[in-house]
Design an enzyme around this catalytic site. Sequence first.
Site, PDB file in Angstrom:
ATOM      1  N   SER A   1       0.839  -1.196   0.000  1.00 39.92           N
ATOM      2  CA  SER A   1       0.000   0.000   0.000  1.00 39.92           C
ATOM      3  C   SER A   1       0.881   1.254   0.000  1.00 39.92           C
ATOM      4  O   SER A   1       1.692   1.421  -0.909  1.00 39.92           O
ATOM      5  CB  SER A   1      -0.953  -0.051   1.196  1.00 39.92           C
ATOM      6  OG  SER A   1      -2.017   0.850   1.030  1.00 39.92           O
TER       7      SER A   1
ATOM      8  N   HIS B   1      -7.380  -5.998   0.038  1.00 38.88           N
ATOM      9  CA  HIS B   1      -6.224  -5.099   0.011  1.00 38.88           C
ATOM     10  C   HIS B   1      -5.065  -5.643   0.841  1.00 38.88           C
ATOM     11  O   HIS B   1      -3.908  -5.537   0.425  1.00 38.88           O
ATOM     12  CB  HIS B   1      -6.639  -3.718   0.509  1.00 38.88           C
ATOM     13  CG  HIS B   1      -5.548  -2.702   0.469  1.00 38.88           C
ATOM     14  ND1 HIS B   1      -4.787  -2.454  -0.656  1.00 38.88           N
ATOM     15  CD2 HIS B   1      -5.070  -1.865   1.441  1.00 38.88           C
ATOM     16  CE1 HIS B   1      -3.901  -1.502  -0.393  1.00 38.88           C
ATOM     17  NE2 HIS B   1      -4.051  -1.134   0.866  1.00 38.88           N
TER      18      HIS B   1
END
Length: 247
Positions: free
Chosen positions: A84, A228
């Site tokens: 991320s 994610h």
Amino acid sequence: MKLNYKINGTGQPIIFIHGLFGNLDNLGVLAREYANDYQIIQIDLRNHGLSPWSDEMNYQLMATDVLALINELALDHIILIGHSMGGKVAMTLTQYIADLIAQVVILDIAPVSYASDSHNKVFQALDACFNAPVSGRSNMHNIMSEYLPEHTIQFLLKSYKADKWLFNFRAISRHYADIRGWSEIARYNQPVLFIRGGSSDYIIDEYYSDILMQFPYASIETVVGAGHNVHMAKPQDVIALINSWIK
């Protein structure tokens, strides 16, 4: 800025770089896999974990912080693994130390700017926590439960120690546009592995052209059924992809 870090093992160095609101333990499931064969370096980015806080925060500064640590430890032939926000830091580093990098693995992030409301509920929950007249883990949990699902609350609470938050929420809030944003960097003409969660919207098909524009030799792999936090949802799948890439 001198970052807090943890180092274990010997051999070729792997630097693990966590995401927003995280800390150096967030990629521990991957770090443990490689601890016997590599030198493992887990870092806290600025305004996170036990690293110093600063009013300034963007990818150039965060990459420069990591570069200072790389120089301090005299590292070479480095494997970068970033998730991320940490993936964007790793991507930014490629324009500074291409000659020191051996491999790059990016977990579920693309070199693009993301929508401003993607963390809206998280910011609402944390703002309520920081403005609350009470402290304590159970109180923070109760406050956040009005905004967030349990798995997100548990992730955030990993950075709540001794009745204090370990991330600089106010600075992160002020610089959120920088964090979700992206400024195009010089092309990195070496292979890069992007691993996307099949249920995540952080690397969608429309972003492939953006990836290949800046990383023309990129490979993009999908872990089906993962969101994610792909390394937490399907760690063995992610490890298998990394193994095939770096070995």
